[in-house]
Design a protein around this motif. Sequence first.
Motif, PDB file in Angstrom:
ATOM      1  N   ALA A 180      53.468  16.501  38.060  1.00  0.00           N
ATOM      2  CA  ALA A 180      53.438  17.609  37.042  1.00  0.00           C
ATOM      3  C   ALA A 180      54.718  18.317  36.950  1.00  0.00           C
ATOM      4  N   LEU A 181      55.619  18.284  37.970  1.00  0.00           N
ATOM      5  CA  LEU A 181      56.927  18.923  37.530  1.00  0.00           C
ATOM      6  C   LEU A 181      57.797  17.860  36.693  1.00  0.00           C
ATOM      7  N   VAL A 182      57.923  16.540  37.094  1.00  0.00           N
ATOM      8  CA  VAL A 182      58.584  15.679  36.251  1.00  0.00           C
ATOM      9  C   VAL A 182      58.030  15.778  34.760  1.00  0.00           C
ATOM     10  N   THR A 183      56.841  15.543  34.655  1.00  0.00           N
ATOM     11  CA  THR A 183      56.048  15.422  33.201  1.00  0.00           C
ATOM     12  C   THR A 183      56.631  16.819  32.420  1.00  0.00           C
ATOM     13  N   ALA A 184      56.626  17.950  33.086  1.00  0.00           N
ATOM     14  CA  ALA A 184      56.838  19.282  32.507  1.00  0.00           C
ATOM     15  C   ALA A 184      58.342  19.163  32.082  1.00  0.00           C
ATOM     16  N   THR A 209      60.447  16.354  31.879  1.00  0.00           N
ATOM     17  CA  THR A 209      61.004  15.356  30.578  1.00  0.00           C
ATOM     18  C   THR A 209      59.960  15.038  29.304  1.00  0.00           C
ATOM     19  N   ARG A 210      58.894  15.994  29.233  1.00  0.00           N
ATOM     20  CA  ARG A 210      57.858  15.639  28.111  1.00  0.00           C
ATOM     21  C   ARG A 210      58.552  15.772  26.787  1.00  0.00           C
ATOM     22  N   ASP A 211      59.650  16.757  26.452  1.00  0.00           N
ATOM     23  CA  ASP A 211      60.195  16.862  25.299  1.00  0.00           C
ATOM     24  C   ASP A 211      61.295  15.755  25.027  1.00  0.00           C
ATOM     25  N   TYR A 212      61.773  15.182  26.163  1.00  0.00           N
ATOM     26  CA  TYR A 212      62.846  14.323  25.898  1.00  0.00           C
ATOM     27  C   TYR A 212      62.234  12.869  25.883  1.00  0.00           C
ATOM     28  N   LEU A 213      60.993  12.761  26.442  1.00  0.00           N
ATOM     29  CA  LEU A 213      60.355  11.253  26.264  1.00  0.00           C
ATOM     30  C   LEU A 213      59.686  11.226  24.663  1.00  0.00           C
ATOM     31  N   LEU A 214      59.149  12.409  24.117  1.00  0.00           N
ATOM     32  CA  LEU A 214      58.847  12.662  23.063  1.00  0.00           C
ATOM     33  C   LEU A 214      59.985  12.220  21.934  1.00  0.00           C
ATOM     34  N   VAL A 215      61.016  12.842  22.084  1.00  0.00           N
ATOM     35  CA  VAL A 215      62.154  12.539  21.196  1.00  0.00           C
ATOM     36  C   VAL A 215      62.770  11.230  21.159  1.00  0.00           C
ATOM     37  N   ASN A 216      62.849  10.845  22.494  1.00  0.00           N
ATOM     38  CA  ASN A 216      63.795   9.406  22.782  1.00  0.00           C
ATOM     39  C   ASN A 216      62.902   8.559  22.778  1.00  0.00           C
ATOM     40  N   ALA A 217      61.649   8.357  23.191  1.00  0.00           N
ATOM     41  CA  ALA A 217      60.797   7.186  23.418  1.00  0.00           C
ATOM     42  C   ALA A 217      59.522   7.360  22.584  1.00  0.00           C
ATOM     43  N   GLY A 218      59.522   8.320  22.052  1.00  0.00           N
ATOM     44  CA  GLY A 218      58.138   8.201  21.103  1.00  0.00           C
ATOM     45  C   GLY A 218      56.868   8.514  21.793  1.00  0.00           C
ATOM     46  N   LEU A 219      57.212   9.073  23.225  1.00  0.00           N
ATOM     47  CA  LEU A 219      55.790   8.699  24.034  1.00  0.00           C
ATOM     48  C   LEU A 219      55.277  10.363  24.112  1.00  0.00           C
ATOM     49  N   VAL A 220      53.931  10.620  24.175  1.00  0.00           N
ATOM     50  CA  VAL A 220      53.450  11.948  24.209  1.00  0.00           C
ATOM     51  C   VAL A 220      52.719  11.849  25.529  1.00  0.00           C
ATOM     52  N   ILE A 221      53.531  12.558  26.703  1.00  0.00           N
ATOM     53  CA  ILE A 221      52.730  12.791  27.960  1.00  0.00           C
ATOM     54  C   ILE A 221      51.959  13.838  28.013  1.00  0.00           C
ATOM     55  N   ASP A 222      50.745  13.778  28.274  1.00  0.00           N
ATOM     56  CA  ASP A 222      50.068  14.716  28.429  1.00  0.00           C
ATOM     57  C   ASP A 222      49.882  15.462  29.785  1.00  0.00           C
ATOM     58  N   GLN A 223      50.105  16.950  30.031  1.00  0.00           N
ATOM     59  CA  GLN A 223      50.215  17.291  31.313  1.00  0.00           C
ATOM     60  C   GLN A 223      49.045  17.510  32.071  1.00  0.00           C
ATOM     61  N   THR A 224      47.752  17.141  31.398  1.00  0.00           N
ATOM     62  CA  THR A 224      46.631  17.275  31.798  1.00  0.00           C
ATOM     63  C   THR A 224      46.231  15.901  32.601  1.00  0.00           C
ATOM     64  N   PRO A 225      45.623  15.897  33.734  1.00  0.00           N
ATOM     65  CA  PRO A 225      45.329  14.677  34.388  1.00  0.00           C
ATOM     66  C   PRO A 225      44.379  13.791  33.392  1.00  0.00           C
ATOM     67  N   ALA A 226      44.840  12.451  33.617  1.00  0.00           N
ATOM     68  CA  ALA A 226      43.993  11.518  32.462  1.00  0.00           C
ATOM     69  C   ALA A 226      42.675  11.017  33.357  1.00  0.00           C
ATOM     70  N   PRO A 227      41.767  10.858  32.890  1.00  0.00           N
ATOM     71  CA  PRO A 227      40.310  10.493  33.351  1.00  0.00           C
ATOM     72  C   PRO A 227      40.477   9.335  34.524  1.00  0.00           C
ATOM     73  N   GLY A 228      41.310   8.455  34.462  1.00  0.00           N
ATOM     74  CA  GLY A 228      41.406   7.523  35.218  1.00  0.00           C
ATOM     75  C   GLY A 228      42.222   7.578  36.614  1.00  0.00           C
ATOM     76  N   GLU A 229      42.601   8.848  36.644  1.00  0.00           N
ATOM     77  CA  GLU A 229      43.503   9.371  37.692  1.00  0.00           C
ATOM     78  C   GLU A 229      42.765   9.717  39.104  1.00  0.00           C
ATOM     79  N   TRP A 230      41.564  10.227  38.641  1.00  0.00           N
ATOM     80  CA  TRP A 230      40.476  10.772  39.843  1.00  0.00           C
ATOM     81  C   TRP A 230      40.330   9.704  40.652  1.00  0.00           C
ATOM     82  N   PRO A 231      39.602   8.467  40.072  1.00  0.00           N
ATOM     83  CA  PRO A 231      39.495   7.304  40.902  1.00  0.00           C
ATOM     84  C   PRO A 231      40.407   6.845  41.725  1.00  0.00           C
TER      85      PRO A 231
END
Length: 418
Positions: A357-361, A363-385
């Motif tokens: 959660a800390l790393v996502t918060a 690096t979120r803007d950096y990844l969006l600008v430099n890698a075009g990757l939008v990282i959501d801070q909410t857990p993905a459905p596949g994380e719980w399993p």
Amino acid sequence: MSLLYLTLRSLGQRKVGVALSLLTIALSVFLLLGVERVRADARQGFAGSVSGVDLLVGARTGPVSLLLYAVFHVGEATNNITWKSYQDIAAMPEVAWTVPLSLGDSHRGFRVTGTTADFFRYYRYGRANRLSFAAGKPFDDLYDAVIGSQVARRLHYEVGDTIVLSHGLGGALLAQHADKPFRIGGVLAPTGTPVDASILVSLPAIEAIHLDWRSGVPLPGAATTSEQARHADLAPKAITAALVGLRSRLSAFAVQRAIDDYPEEPLLAVLPGVALGELWHLVGTAENALRVVSAMVLLAGMSGMLGTLVGMLNERRREMAVLRAVGASARVIFALLVIESTLLTLAGMIAGWLLLALVTAVTRDYLLVNAGLVIDQTPAPGEWPLLGAVFAVGVLAGCVPGWMAYRRSLADGLQVRL
């Protein structure tokens, strides 16, 4: 409660070993969930590149091919569609809006897209997000251009700069439209879509820069100036593709069939979601590779924790024997080690999740600008399993040293070893 208290006291006596085990589990969970979140968000961002578009229309070709060159700017169109065909589609009663796309030119490796102001009005990405401007505004002059965030960052462009477009995708010096330069009128905010690497101009501008060209070749002796082009007939003759929005999605298949059966020329209408599914199926190997990496990360982390527990068990023979001597049964010793492993796993899972959660918060803007990757801070459905699997493996890992301690006799831990 007495077992839990005893476990906590035991862990407190072995701070270094416990800290190493927690670090191993936390890093494993961080990498495991990080890979899953990147995989899920990459897939969602891939699908979100054409959010809100009901049909994608182009010349007769394959659905994936049409999607690739019209939306993701990969490859080239085999043919165009006439402006009349586009107008007929836009006039269908079921059609709410259309956005034309004219491709084929470039600027220093970035694709140029000819379109209308409706592109900024109707284009959606992600969860129905609208395009927004970091600077400037949409084009309102014939030689205005709007650039994506990636273009602005890599080429260090700002509003007011002058650029020259190139004919085709090669960017050769002789293929440049140097006689009709463009002025950057706006810079779009990052979207994490191919729009970030696009240069948007008006359809009349595309016609203007090609007044002196035929079949991709400049006409000898022809020299229409930029001012003369303003007074020429700049009505589009053909476009590459079109985005179509319907009044009701229930009519999607009927409109698709009508376009596919269009009598004037061979056309193809595809449902973006279906084409994206086919495309993702083709590139599914990369997704499977990420899952294999996740499994290996989990295996390595749990193996490290198991090795640490077994190693510490050999140093705790006397402790186990003393517990047995004061009345603790073999089952209590087994439960003690399983609870210990469970607590370490839970603490490591929480630490790994908080680290992600800390790393996502951060690096979120950096990844969006430099890698075009939008990282959501909410857990993905596949994380719980995955978290459930980590917990189960952690509990099972505690059973190994617990069973070893269960099998050992009381005298084993009381013997003096030289």
